[in-house]
Design an enzyme around this catalytic site. Structure first.
Site, PDB file in Angstrom:
ATOM      1  N   CYS A   2     -15.943  -8.922  -8.957  1.00 35.35           N
ATOM      2  CA  CYS A   2     -16.780  -9.394 -10.052  1.00 35.35           C
ATOM      3  C   CYS A   2     -17.089  -8.250 -11.002  1.00 35.35           C
ATOM      4  O   CYS A   2     -16.689  -7.101 -10.801  1.00 35.35           O
ATOM      5  CB  CYS A   2     -18.108  -9.963  -9.519  1.00 35.35           C
ATOM      6  SG  CYS A   2     -17.915 -11.272  -8.302  1.00 35.35           S
ATOM      7  N   LEU A  48     -14.915 -13.281 -10.109  1.00 32.93           N
ATOM      8  CA  LEU A  48     -13.510 -13.570  -9.833  1.00 32.93           C
ATOM      9  C   LEU A  48     -13.458 -14.041  -8.387  1.00 32.93           C
ATOM     10  O   LEU A  48     -13.645 -13.237  -7.459  1.00 32.93           O
ATOM     11  CB  LEU A  48     -12.633 -12.334 -10.046  1.00 32.93           C
ATOM     12  CG  LEU A  48     -11.152 -12.480  -9.695  1.00 32.93           C
ATOM     13  CD1 LEU A  48     -10.497 -13.540 -10.569  1.00 32.93           C
ATOM     14  CD2 LEU A  48     -10.424 -11.149  -9.851  1.00 32.93           C
ATOM     15  N   ILE A  51     -12.877 -14.829  -2.063  1.00 35.32           N
ATOM     16  CA  ILE A  51     -13.341 -15.276  -0.751  1.00 35.32           C
ATOM     17  C   ILE A  51     -14.409 -16.334  -0.956  1.00 35.32           C
ATOM     18  O   ILE A  51     -15.274 -16.199  -1.824  1.00 35.32           O
ATOM     19  CB  ILE A  51     -13.923 -14.091   0.062  1.00 35.32           C
ATOM     20  CG1 ILE A  51     -12.869 -12.989   0.224  1.00 35.32           C
ATOM     21  CG2 ILE A  51     -14.434 -14.564   1.423  1.00 35.32           C
ATOM     22  CD1 ILE A  51     -11.679 -13.372   1.067  1.00 35.32           C
ATOM     23  N   GLY A  73     -16.620  -6.192  -5.658  1.00 33.98           N
ATOM     24  CA  GLY A  73     -15.764  -5.567  -4.656  1.00 33.98           C
ATOM     25  C   GLY A  73     -15.414  -6.514  -3.530  1.00 33.98           C
ATOM     26  O   GLY A  73     -15.465  -7.732  -3.660  1.00 33.98           O
ATOM     27  N   ASP A  97     -18.561 -12.786   1.446  1.00 29.65           N
ATOM     28  CA  ASP A  97     -18.889 -11.458   1.962  1.00 29.65           C
ATOM     29  C   ASP A  97     -20.157 -10.875   1.333  1.00 29.65           C
ATOM     30  O   ASP A  97     -20.808 -10.019   1.924  1.00 29.65           O
ATOM     31  CB  ASP A  97     -17.722 -10.489   1.764  1.00 29.65           C
ATOM     32  CG  ASP A  97     -17.272 -10.369   0.316  1.00 29.65           C
ATOM     33  OD1 ASP A  97     -17.629 -11.230  -0.509  1.00 29.65           O
ATOM     34  OD2 ASP A  97     -16.530  -9.414   0.004  1.00 29.65           O
ATOM     35  N   GLY A 359      -0.369   1.388  -3.396  1.00 25.57           N
ATOM     36  CA  GLY A 359      -0.231   2.606  -2.602  1.00 25.57           C
ATOM     37  C   GLY A 359      -1.174   3.719  -2.987  1.00 25.57           C
ATOM     38  O   GLY A 359      -0.983   4.867  -2.563  1.00 25.57           O
TER      39      GLY A 359
END
Length: 640
Positions: A2, A48, A51, A73, A97, A359
């Site tokens: 978010c 966004l 979850i 996050g 979360d 990565g």
């Protein structure tokens, strides 16, 4: 994932101001919004949904609604934390979360951050105590800006949200500019504007009744520890990477991976393929110039793991078209040219997925930069102390003089040999040297920063590191400077510009902490970088990927500046507005332009100036005010 914003104050804040702030960061959260307002706080967020897509809105509250939180996050261990909290009697209203934050706060106060595994920037508002807690994750994946004004404090995920307040100063902070010219990014805690700060990675900020306190809660510890053999370490590296990748593959939205063809992104894709029951979606950016094109290496990994592979070729004309948009998203001058391909690969990925793994952090975790090997070699050269002054003066004359590029590089090498290891590394990481910056500045600008040494940002970390080998000290430096200031800013801004969430298995703090205690010689063995990781990945990756030289995310910047971007550079760097700011000497700027055209100077210095001027033009277009008067004002530290 978010965007968050808010204001706390001893007097009632303006909730409409927070709504305006959130509208400016809608791209970070296009799926919804939420707000909390009371007599002393106004909190907002843009969501966004990744979850608990259906029910995971924010703000979230504890049971009696005396504690509220907004969050940016992902908390990868939230299910484990949730089970523990339910066992202690806490009741949850959502399946996401974010809600674990308010209940963890009830249990642990500000020490809740020690329980979190993930990337985050969050605000927790304790209504009963009139207390705001701001926190940023350990390595700085998620950004958080703030501004204190009297007894009020405003915060936001992006600088543009804070700039919605006309009371925010539009003046450039000369110290921030001084650091930017050295490193090509504005390091925390500074922002480019006076009075606005970044919350540094691994830090907490507490506001209570108008008073602010700041403390660090985490720093990666490079203290050596007992280790077994390299074979055991390689096996453990694979296990930790698989676990870090597994927890980052939890998503209710489509998921994929950036695949550059380097060992780090290839490792992540290999781990994902082992954990997935369907082909991994992979995304790669290439160039027509084969010197910079990594597509063949990426294709090799894609074939090996049968990924659903997508490519896009970036041309100089494309870079010119998108450059103003990229600059607008960054909000500050930012001169890492790999932001351009990062923007394109994020755009390509968002057509197919909402979450990508990457990565990032592999070099800082396992010793991947060629400069580490160079520092190993330079450290074996012992110059007599009495010659250091001579070498430095001669090197400076060659490096900064009107000499061919080859002599300038030779001069830079002489300067480096005359330095201590920490100053050598600071010089190696700089784009404008100390001498080069002061030659560029007008008298007014020079006066404001004459007392500021940008190299101290690096030397302080080097000198306080607990590592007992220089290679690990250098990695400690990068984890605290280059990684959060450059690489993670680049990825956060370019992905969130497209409402795309990026996750980084190599930056899992369990993996980082394990790798930090390993011997430096296992990571950089002579001139071989990432020695242990390459050994660990031998069963997973093709030899052509394991054995290729490190390329980074390089772009044909010099060619672009001589061709497609050349008119823009001359327009921005030589116009009346740029000269009238009184920051840089026009004759030095013209010489840099000419030296670049004639092949006598690195493109990076010119690019840094171009990005600064392009940022100024963007500010004017967005109505952010005149920033030309900073050189005439007293220099101040973060938050003025």
């Amino acid at each position: 994932m978010c965007g968050v914003a808010g204001i706390v104050s001893t007097s009632p804040p303006d909730p409409e101001q927070v709504r305006v702030m959130c509208r400016r960061i809608t791209h970070r959260g296009p799926d919804g919004e939420g707000y909390h307002t009371d007599a002393h706080a106004a909190l907002g967020m843009r969501r966004l949904a990744i979850i608990d897509v259906a029910g995971g809105g924010q703000p979230v509250y504890n049971e009696d609604r005396t504690v509220a939180a907004v969050f940016n996050g992902e908390i990868y261990n939230f299910m484990e934390l949730r089970e523990q909290l339910v066992a202690r009697g806490h009741r949850f209203a959502t399946d996401g979360d974010t809600e674990v934050l308010v209940h963890l706060y009830e249990e642990h106060g500000e020490d809740l951050v020690a329980q979190l595994r993930g990337m985050f920037a969050f605000a927790i508002w304790d209504m009963a105590r009139h207390r705001l807690l701001l926190a940023r994750d350990r390595v700085g994946k998620k950004p958080l800006y703030y501004r204190q004004s009297g007894t009020s404090l405003a915060f936001a995920s992006e600088l543009k949200a804070l700039m919605a307040d006309p009371a925010v100063s539009r003046e450039v902070d000369p110290v921030a500019l001084h650091h930017y010219l050295t490193y090509q990014y504005v390091p925390a805690p500074w922002s480019i504007y006076r009075g606005v700060s970044k919350l540094p990675p691994g830090h907490l900020l507490v506001w209570q009744d108008g008073e602010v306190s700041l403390r660090r809660y985490w720093r990666l510890d490079f203290t050596p520890r007992p280790v077994g053999c390299k074979q055991e370490a390689a096996e453990q590296a694979r296990e930790l990477l698989l676990d870090a990748t597994r927890v980052r593959m939890v998503s209710e939205r489509p998921l994929g991976a950036f695949l550059s063809g380097g060992i780090d992104s290839s490792t992540v894709v290999a781990a994902m393929a082992r954990l997935s029951d369907r082909p991994v979606k992979t995304f790669c950016i290439g160039f027509d110039d084969q010197r910079y094109d990594e597509r063949p290496y990426a294709a090799s990994v894609a074939r090996r793991y049968g990924t659903d592979h997508h490519e896009f070729v970036v041309a100089g004309s494309s870079a010119l078209d998108v450059l103003p948009t990229v600059t607008r998203h960054f909000d500050e001058p930012f001169a890492d040219s790999s932001a351009l391909p990062s923007f394109f690969v994020a755009e390509l990925s968002r057509r197919h997925v909402t979450v990508v793994l990457n990565g990032d952090g592999g070099d800082e975790c396992f010793g991947g930069y060629r400069r580490y090997a160079y520092m190993n070699s330079a450290g074996r050269i012992r110059t007599p102390y009495r010659l250091n002054g001579v070498l430095n003066r001669l090197g400076s004359a060659l490096a900064e003089g009107n000499t061919p590029l080859g002599l300038r590089r030779f001069g830079r090498g002489l300067q480096l040999l005359a330095e201590t290891p920490q100053h050598r590394y600071a010089s190696l990481m700089s784009y404008f040297t100390r001498e080069g910056k002061h030659a560029l500045y007008t008298g007014a600008m020079h006066e404001q920063v004459a007392h500021v040494d940008s190299y101290e940002l690096i030397t302080e970390v080097f000198d306080t590191s607990r590592a007992d080998e220089d290679v690990n000290r250098l990695m400690d430096v990068d984890v605290n400077t280059y990684l959060p200031g450059d690489l993670l800013v680049k990825v956060d801004i370019t992905t969130m510009a497209h409402s795309l969430e990026a996750r980084s298995p190599f930056l899992d703090h369990h993996l980082l902490e394990w790798a930090a205690g390993l011997p430096g010689r296992w990571k950089v063995d002579g001139q071989v970088t990432k020695a242990l990781l390459k050994s660990a990945m031998t069963p997973w990756l093709p030899p052509e990927v394991l054995n290729r030289p490190k390329a980074g995310f390089a772009v044909p910047l010099a060619d672009w500046l001589r061709c497609e971007l050349r008119p823009l550079a001359y327009d921005l760097l030589t116009d009346h507005t740029a000269r009238a700011r009184g920051l840089f000497r026009p004759e030095v700027v013209r010489r840099l332009l000419q030296d670049h055209v004639e092949g006598r100077d690195r493109s990076s210095r010119l690019w840094a100036l171009l990005q600064f001027e392009l940022w100024h033009r963007t500010c004017a277009e967005q109505g952010w005010g005149d920033t030309a008067t900073a050189a005439a004002q007293p220099a101040q530290g973060p938050c003025g």
